[in-house]
Motif scaffolding. Structure first.
Motif, PDB file in Angstrom:
ATOM      1  N   ASP A 189      15.320 -21.081   1.559  1.00 39.31           N
ATOM      2  CA  ASP A 189      14.776 -22.009   2.549  1.00 39.31           C
ATOM      3  C   ASP A 189      13.288 -21.749   2.666  1.00 39.31           C
ATOM      4  OD1 ASP A 189      17.262 -23.076   3.204  1.00 39.31           O
ATOM      5  OD2 ASP A 189      17.611 -21.588   4.754  1.00 39.31           O
ATOM      6  N   VAL A 190      12.526 -22.778   2.985  1.00 37.54           N
ATOM      7  CA  VAL A 190      11.081 -22.642   3.146  1.00 37.54           C
ATOM      8  C   VAL A 190      10.739 -23.004   4.582  1.00 37.54           C
ATOM      9  CG1 VAL A 190       8.822 -23.449   2.363  1.00 37.54           C
ATOM     10  CG2 VAL A 190      10.687 -23.249   0.734  1.00 37.54           C
ATOM     11  N   ARG A 191      10.001 -22.132   5.259  1.00 40.52           N
ATOM     12  CA  ARG A 191       9.572 -22.400   6.626  1.00 40.52           C
ATOM     13  C   ARG A 191       8.098 -22.765   6.596  1.00 40.52           C
ATOM     14  NH1 ARG A 191       9.229 -18.295  11.661  1.00 40.52           N
ATOM     15  NH2 ARG A 191       8.715 -19.848  13.229  1.00 40.52           N
ATOM     16  N   VAL A 192       7.761 -23.906   7.186  1.00 42.65           N
ATOM     17  CA  VAL A 192       6.386 -24.398   7.186  1.00 42.65           C
ATOM     18  C   VAL A 192       5.965 -24.771   8.600  1.00 42.65           C
ATOM     19  CG1 VAL A 192       6.432 -25.270   4.821  1.00 42.65           C
ATOM     20  CG2 VAL A 192       7.140 -26.761   6.661  1.00 42.65           C
ATOM     21  N   VAL A 193       4.650 -24.803   8.820  1.00 42.85           N
ATOM     22  CA  VAL A 193       4.105 -25.222  10.109  1.00 42.85           C
ATOM     23  C   VAL A 193       3.111 -26.350   9.857  1.00 42.85           C
ATOM     24  CG1 VAL A 193       2.256 -23.487  10.109  1.00 42.85           C
ATOM     25  CG2 VAL A 193       3.045 -24.425  12.265  1.00 42.85           C
ATOM     26  N   CYS A 194       3.187 -27.384  10.689  1.00 43.60           N
ATOM     27  CA  CYS A 194       2.276 -28.527  10.586  1.00 43.60           C
ATOM     28  C   CYS A 194       0.888 -28.088  11.046  1.00 43.60           C
ATOM     29  CB  CYS A 194       2.788 -29.676  11.454  1.00 43.60           C
ATOM     30  SG  CYS A 194       1.711 -31.120  11.463  1.00 43.60           S
ATOM     31  N   LEU A 195      -0.130 -28.397  10.263  1.00 39.16           N
ATOM     32  CA  LEU A 195      -1.497 -28.010  10.625  1.00 39.16           C
ATOM     33  C   LEU A 195      -2.097 -28.932  11.680  1.00 39.16           C
ATOM     34  CD1 LEU A 195      -2.943 -27.010   7.152  1.00 39.16           C
ATOM     35  CD2 LEU A 195      -2.095 -25.523   8.960  1.00 39.16           C
ATOM     36  N   ASN A 196      -1.468 -30.080  11.926  1.00 39.81           N
ATOM     37  CA  ASN A 196      -1.968 -31.026  12.912  1.00 39.81           C
ATOM     38  C   ASN A 196      -1.476 -30.690  14.323  1.00 39.81           C
ATOM     39  OD1 ASN A 196      -3.487 -33.307  13.619  1.00 39.81           O
ATOM     40  ND2 ASN A 196      -1.692 -34.617  13.546  1.00 39.81           N
ATOM     41  N   CYS A 197      -0.155 -30.490  14.484  1.00 41.82           N
ATOM     42  CA  CYS A 197       0.402 -30.286  15.823  1.00 41.82           C
ATOM     43  C   CYS A 197       0.941 -28.874  16.060  1.00 41.82           C
ATOM     44  CB  CYS A 197       1.509 -31.306  16.105  1.00 41.82           C
ATOM     45  SG  CYS A 197       2.985 -31.092  15.101  1.00 41.82           S
ATOM     46  N   GLY A 198       1.118 -28.077  15.005  1.00 41.29           N
ATOM     47  CA  GLY A 198       1.586 -26.714  15.174  1.00 41.29           C
ATOM     48  C   GLY A 198       3.095 -26.550  15.195  1.00 41.29           C
ATOM     49  N   ARG A 199       3.852 -27.610  15.026  1.00 43.38           N
ATOM     50  CA  ARG A 199       5.316 -27.540  15.018  1.00 43.38           C
ATOM     51  C   ARG A 199       5.770 -26.909  13.707  1.00 43.38           C
ATOM     52  NH1 ARG A 199       9.633 -29.973  18.253  1.00 43.38           N
ATOM     53  NH2 ARG A 199       7.803 -30.416  19.516  1.00 43.38           N
ATOM     54  N   ASP A 200       6.758 -26.022  13.781  1.00 45.67           N
ATOM     55  CA  ASP A 200       7.281 -25.439  12.547  1.00 45.67           C
ATOM     56  C   ASP A 200       8.681 -25.947  12.266  1.00 45.67           C
ATOM     57  OD1 ASP A 200       8.559 -24.019  14.541  1.00 45.67           O
ATOM     58  OD2 ASP A 200       8.489 -22.128  13.468  1.00 45.67           O
ATOM     59  N   MET A 201       9.044 -25.937  10.969  1.00 46.96           N
ATOM     60  CA  MET A 201      10.359 -26.413  10.564  1.00 46.96           C
ATOM     61  C   MET A 201      10.796 -25.672   9.312  1.00 46.96           C
ATOM     62  SD  MET A 201       9.488 -30.165   9.141  1.00 46.96           S
ATOM     63  CE  MET A 201       8.309 -30.436   7.849  1.00 46.96           C
ATOM     64  N   THR A 202      12.100 -25.679   9.091  1.00 44.49           N
ATOM     65  CA  THR A 202      12.693 -25.034   7.927  1.00 44.49           C
ATOM     66  C   THR A 202      13.370 -26.098   7.070  1.00 44.49           C
ATOM     67  OG1 THR A 202      13.095 -23.058   9.252  1.00 44.49           O
ATOM     68  CG2 THR A 202      14.281 -23.239   7.179  1.00 44.49           C
ATOM     69  N   MET A 203      13.141 -26.024   5.754  1.00 44.09           N
ATOM     70  CA  MET A 203      13.722 -26.990   4.812  1.00 44.09           C
ATOM     71  C   MET A 203      14.337 -26.231   3.641  1.00 44.09           C
ATOM     72  SD  MET A 203      10.587 -29.718   4.495  1.00 44.09           S
ATOM     73  CE  MET A 203      11.495 -30.931   3.588  1.00 44.09           C
ATOM     74  N   ASP A 204      15.345 -26.832   3.003  1.00 45.14           N
ATOM     75  CA  ASP A 204      15.863 -26.285   1.755  1.00 45.14           C
ATOM     76  C   ASP A 204      14.734 -26.297   0.734  1.00 45.14           C
ATOM     77  OD1 ASP A 204      18.437 -25.920   2.642  1.00 45.14           O
ATOM     78  OD2 ASP A 204      19.133 -27.877   1.923  1.00 45.14           O
ATOM     79  N   ARG A 205      14.701 -25.283  -0.128  1.00 47.39           N
ATOM     80  CA  ARG A 205      13.621 -25.193  -1.106  1.00 47.39           C
ATOM     81  C   ARG A 205      13.613 -26.384  -2.058  1.00 47.39           C
ATOM     82  NH1 ARG A 205      10.737 -20.344  -3.386  1.00 47.39           N
ATOM     83  NH2 ARG A 205       9.489 -21.238  -5.034  1.00 47.39           N
ATOM     84  N   ILE A 206      14.778 -26.817  -2.498  1.00 47.01           N
ATOM     85  CA  ILE A 206      14.860 -27.950  -3.436  1.00 47.01           C
ATOM     86  C   ILE A 206      14.312 -29.214  -2.777  1.00 47.01           C
ATOM     87  CG2 ILE A 206      16.440 -29.431  -4.736  1.00 47.01           C
ATOM     88  CD1 ILE A 206      18.213 -26.896  -5.049  1.00 47.01           C
ATOM     89  N   LYS A 207      14.705 -29.464  -1.541  1.00 56.26           N
ATOM     90  CA  LYS A 207      14.222 -30.634  -0.808  1.00 56.26           C
ATOM     91  C   LYS A 207      12.709 -30.532  -0.581  1.00 56.26           C
ATOM     92  CE  LYS A 207      15.135 -33.261   3.382  1.00 56.26           C
ATOM     93  NZ  LYS A 207      15.889 -33.341   4.625  1.00 56.26           N
ATOM     94  N   PHE A 208      12.235 -29.318  -0.264  1.00 53.74           N
ATOM     95  CA  PHE A 208      10.807 -29.095  -0.023  1.00 53.74           C
ATOM     96  C   PHE A 208       9.991 -29.351  -1.290  1.00 53.74           C
ATOM     97  CE2 PHE A 208       7.060 -26.305   0.257  1.00 53.74           C
ATOM     98  CZ  PHE A 208       6.490 -26.800   1.416  1.00 53.74           C
ATOM     99  N   GLU A 209      10.469 -28.835  -2.437  1.00 52.69           N
ATOM    100  CA  GLU A 209       9.737 -29.022  -3.690  1.00 52.69           C
ATOM    101  C   GLU A 209       9.642 -30.501  -4.076  1.00 52.69           C
ATOM    102  OE1 GLU A 209      11.445 -26.504  -6.680  1.00 52.69           O
ATOM    103  OE2 GLU A 209      10.554 -24.702  -5.810  1.00 52.69           O
ATOM    104  N   LYS A 210      10.676 -31.280  -3.779  1.00 54.35           N
ATOM    105  CA  LYS A 210      10.634 -32.715  -4.057  1.00 54.35           C
ATOM    106  C   LYS A 210       9.683 -33.442  -3.113  1.00 54.35           C
ATOM    107  CE  LYS A 210      15.267 -33.058  -5.977  1.00 54.35           C
ATOM    108  NZ  LYS A 210      16.617 -33.605  -5.787  1.00 54.35           N
ATOM    109  N   ALA A 211       9.497 -32.907  -1.892  1.00 52.96           N
ATOM    110  CA  ALA A 211       8.668 -33.563  -0.887  1.00 52.96           C
ATOM    111  C   ALA A 211       7.177 -33.243  -1.029  1.00 52.96           C
ATOM    112  CB  ALA A 211       9.141 -33.161   0.517  1.00 52.96           C
ATOM    113  N   ILE A 212       6.837 -32.247  -1.834  1.00 57.99           N
ATOM    114  CA  ILE A 212       5.428 -31.860  -1.999  1.00 57.99           C
ATOM    115  C   ILE A 212       4.692 -32.885  -2.855  1.00 57.99           C
ATOM    116  CG2 ILE A 212       3.860 -30.201  -3.079  1.00 57.99           C
ATOM    117  CD1 ILE A 212       5.731 -28.013  -2.309  1.00 57.99           C
ATOM    118  N   LYS A 213       3.542 -33.327  -2.362  1.00 58.84           N
ATOM    119  CA  LYS A 213       2.669 -34.221  -3.131  1.00 58.84           C
ATOM    120  C   LYS A 213       1.734 -33.375  -3.984  1.00 58.84           C
ATOM    121  CE  LYS A 213      -0.356 -38.185  -2.374  1.00 58.84           C
ATOM    122  NZ  LYS A 213      -0.932 -39.025  -1.315  1.00 58.84           N
TER     123      LYS A 213
END
Length: 66
Positions: A33-57
Protein backbone atom coordinates in the motif's frame (compact mmCIF):
# COMPACT_ATOMS: atom_id res chain seq x y z
CA UNK A 1 4.50 -4.51 -16.59
CA UNK A 2 6.88 -1.74 -15.61
CA UNK A 3 7.34 -1.22 -11.86
CA UNK A 4 7.78 2.42 -10.90
CA UNK A 5 10.48 3.05 -8.29
CA UNK A 6 8.89 4.96 -5.44
CA UNK A 7 10.56 6.31 -2.31
CA UNK A 8 9.43 8.20 0.76
CA UNK A 9 9.50 11.94 0.04
CA UNK A 10 8.88 11.67 -3.71
CA UNK A 11 6.35 14.13 -5.14
CA UNK A 12 4.00 12.82 -7.81
CA UNK A 13 1.36 14.35 -10.05
CA UNK A 14 -1.80 12.30 -10.41
CA UNK A 15 -4.04 11.94 -13.48
CA UNK A 16 -7.19 12.96 -11.61
CA UNK A 17 -7.13 15.86 -9.13
CA UNK A 18 -8.03 15.51 -5.46
CA UNK A 19 -11.49 16.93 -4.56
CA UNK A 20 -9.73 20.03 -3.14
CA UNK A 21 -8.34 20.76 -6.62
CA UNK A 22 -4.71 19.75 -6.02
CA UNK A 23 -3.05 17.06 -8.11
CA UNK A 24 0.36 16.84 -6.39
CA UNK A 25 1.03 14.37 -3.59
CA UNK A 26 4.04 13.54 -1.38
CA UNK A 27 4.68 9.88 -0.61
CA UNK A 28 4.77 9.08 3.12
CA UNK A 29 4.99 5.25 3.06
CA UNK A 30 5.78 2.68 0.39
CA UNK A 31 4.92 -1.02 0.40
CA UNK A 32 2.04 -3.08 -0.94
CA UNK A 33 0.00 0.00 0.00
CA UNK A 34 1.18 3.55 -0.63
CA UNK A 35 0.35 6.37 1.78
CA UNK A 36 0.35 9.87 0.30
CA UNK A 37 -0.53 13.38 1.46
CA UNK A 38 -2.09 16.08 -0.72
CA UNK A 39 0.21 19.10 -1.00
CA UNK A 40 -2.79 21.43 -1.45
CA UNK A 41 -4.99 20.59 1.56
CA UNK A 42 -2.83 18.27 3.69
CA UNK A 43 -5.25 15.31 3.67
CA UNK A 44 -3.56 11.92 3.63
CA UNK A 45 -4.82 8.69 2.08
CA UNK A 46 -3.74 5.12 1.50
CA UNK A 47 -4.02 3.36 -1.88
CA UNK A 48 -3.09 -0.06 -3.24
CA UNK A 49 0.28 0.17 -4.97
CA UNK A 50 -1.07 -1.16 -8.28
CA UNK A 51 -3.92 1.37 -8.29
CA UNK A 52 -1.49 4.15 -7.29
CA UNK A 53 0.98 3.32 -10.07
CA UNK A 54 -1.83 3.45 -12.65
CA UNK A 55 -3.01 6.82 -11.27
CA UNK A 56 0.41 8.53 -11.50
CA UNK A 57 0.80 10.99 -14.37
CA UNK A 58 4.45 11.80 -13.64
CA UNK A 59 7.04 11.85 -10.89
CA UNK A 60 8.00 15.46 -10.24
CA UNK A 61 10.79 15.34 -7.68
CA UNK A 62 12.53 13.04 -5.24
CA UNK A 63 14.51 13.55 -2.03
CA UNK A 64 17.73 12.66 -3.87
CA UNK A 65 17.28 15.55 -6.33
CA UNK A 66 16.38 18.12 -3.66
Amino acid sequence: MNIIKLAVGDITEMRKPHPCGGSRFRILRVGSDVRVVCLNCGRDMTMDRIKFEKAIKKKIASEEEA
